[in-house]
Design an enzyme around this catalytic site. Structure first.
Site, PDB file in Angstrom:
ATOM      1  CB  SER A 177       2.934 -14.580   7.970  1.00  0.00           C
ATOM      2  OG  SER A 177       4.081 -14.062   7.332  1.00  0.00           O
ATOM      3  CG  HIS A 203       2.070 -12.585   4.642  1.00  0.00           C
ATOM      4  ND1 HIS A 203       2.429 -12.157   5.899  1.00  0.00           N
ATOM      5  CD2 HIS A 203       0.881 -11.986   4.383  1.00  0.00           C
ATOM      6  CE1 HIS A 203       1.500 -11.337   6.378  1.00  0.00           C
ATOM      7  NE2 HIS A 203       0.543 -11.230   5.469  1.00  0.00           N
ATOM      8  CG  ASP A 299      -1.588  -8.750   7.222  1.00  0.00           C
ATOM      9  OD1 ASP A 299      -2.486  -7.879   7.270  1.00  0.00           O
ATOM     10  OD2 ASP A 299      -1.458  -9.555   6.274  1.00  0.00           O
TER      11      ASP A 299
END
EC number: 3.1.1.61
Length: 358
Positions: A177, A203, A299
């Site tokens: 991310s 992401h 995540d």
């Protein structure tokens, strides 16, 4: 800056409306203090010296000095965490990726029309990314690159042809991310053309995925591309989900295929790392290797644990080389990571673990 001290933010944007909206959004949070704003980089330069902000929000396209030129100068002369404010256009995507490569920590999308209402819709994201940026290690983005990894037939741990990855029975899965656009570039830059297949989730907004895949492809000996539904996963290739969709893998006889999943967000993300990792755990098991690179949140942590429980070797990027040790840290604390590795050794370890995978 201490935990008790509000994050001092300087807003740099040529739009008075955007400056006002960002000031209102950020000032609502008690943990943030907007110390000033500037309409262009030249004005910002003086305010940075005087106000000493912890974080700068920076528009990409501005008069008098290009935002990228300003960012490059800032990172060279006075490294400061920067959150880019970028438009959701193809051109904006490429410029933002350039900004991330120059040292910006993260970015927030700015709508082209109805900016005030559009920014309000991103309020939570803006606040969280500014707070995250205040804790980010800007220096982590400028670590020297290691030499590209090559497979040394004499020093490698396995004999003979086992070192050549021209098979379909090894798979590397990577999630990232914040800070990950550059971290993934570093990893893929050090993977040889015959490396095991790589499936990745980073992401990103939907409109950024094509530009990101093209950027990675320019920096890697592997063939990097956006995945298409049903395509075979091949050695020497690396796959990213197309814009705003999850990437999973499925087993099809002796090979794996990509499955594009338009399901709901997971962990508030779409694409989500957990979606990819869980499919890898279920369909590749001990034939896969999992890695989580720099990123905010958690995540991928549970998905990496599922991969480990399915027999896959796992690793996370270490805190020192991560821009944000959120996702890797969460996986480590969960017991999902067998190794903690600096970024410049991630590719080397992925190759070694792939050679050892059952």
């Amino acid at each position: 800056m201490t935990l008790e001290t509000p994050v001092r933010v300087l807003i740099v944007d040529d739009s008075a409306v955007v400056r006002q909206m960002l000031t209102e959004i950020l000032s609502r949070d008690a943990g943030i203090e907007v110390v000033g704003s500037a309409a262009d980089p030249l004005l910002a330069r003086e305010k940075i010296k005087r106000l000493n902000p912890d974080v700068i929000t920076l528009d990409v396209e501005m008069p008098r000095m290009d935002g990228l030129v300003f960012l490059e100068n800032l990172m060279r002369l006075r490294p400061t965490p920067v959150v880019m404010i970028s438009s959701l256009t193809e051109r904006g995507a490429d410029t933002t990726l350039q900004a991330l490569s120059l040292g910006a920590v993260d970015f927030v999308s700015k709508p082209k029309i109805d900016v005030a209402r559009g920014l309000e819709g991103y309020a939570e994201e803006i606040v969280s990314k500014v707070k995250m940026a205040a804790k980010a290690k800007v220096s982590a983005l400028h670590r020297p690159s290691a030499p590209k990894v090559t497979l040394d037939m004499q020093s490698a741990p396995m004999p003979g042809s086992a070192l050549r990855f021209r098979t379909t029975d090894r798979l590397v899965a990577i999630g990232a991310s914040a800070g990950g656009t550059e971290a993934l570039r570093v990893v893929l830059e050090h993977m040889p053309a015959d490396a095991p297949a790589v499936v990745m989730t980073q992401h990103l907004p939907a409109s950024f995925s094509t530009a990101f895949a093209e950027r990675l492809n320019r920096h890697s000996a592997m063939s990097v591309r956006e995945a298409t539904d049903g395509e075979a996963i091949l050695p020497g290739h690396a796959y990213l989900p197309p814009g705003g969709q999850h990437l999973r893998i499925i087993r099809d006889g002796a090979r794996w295929r990509c499955r594009i999943d338009d399901g709901p967000p997971v962990n508030r993300h779409k694409p989500a790392v957990d979606v990819l990792f869980r499919s890898v755990a279920a369909n590749a098991g001990a034939n896969a290797v999992g890695a989580i690179l720099t990123g905010m949140g958690d995540d991928g942590a549970r998905g990496l644990l599922e991969m480990l429980q399915a027999g896959a070797p796992t690793l996370v990027q270490d805190e020192a080389s991560s821009v944000v040790w959120g996702m890797p840290g969460a996986a480590y604390k969960l017991g999902a990571a067998q190794e903690v590795v600096p970024l410049d050794r991630v590719a080397e370890r992925l190759l070694a673990l792939s050679a050892q995978a059952r």
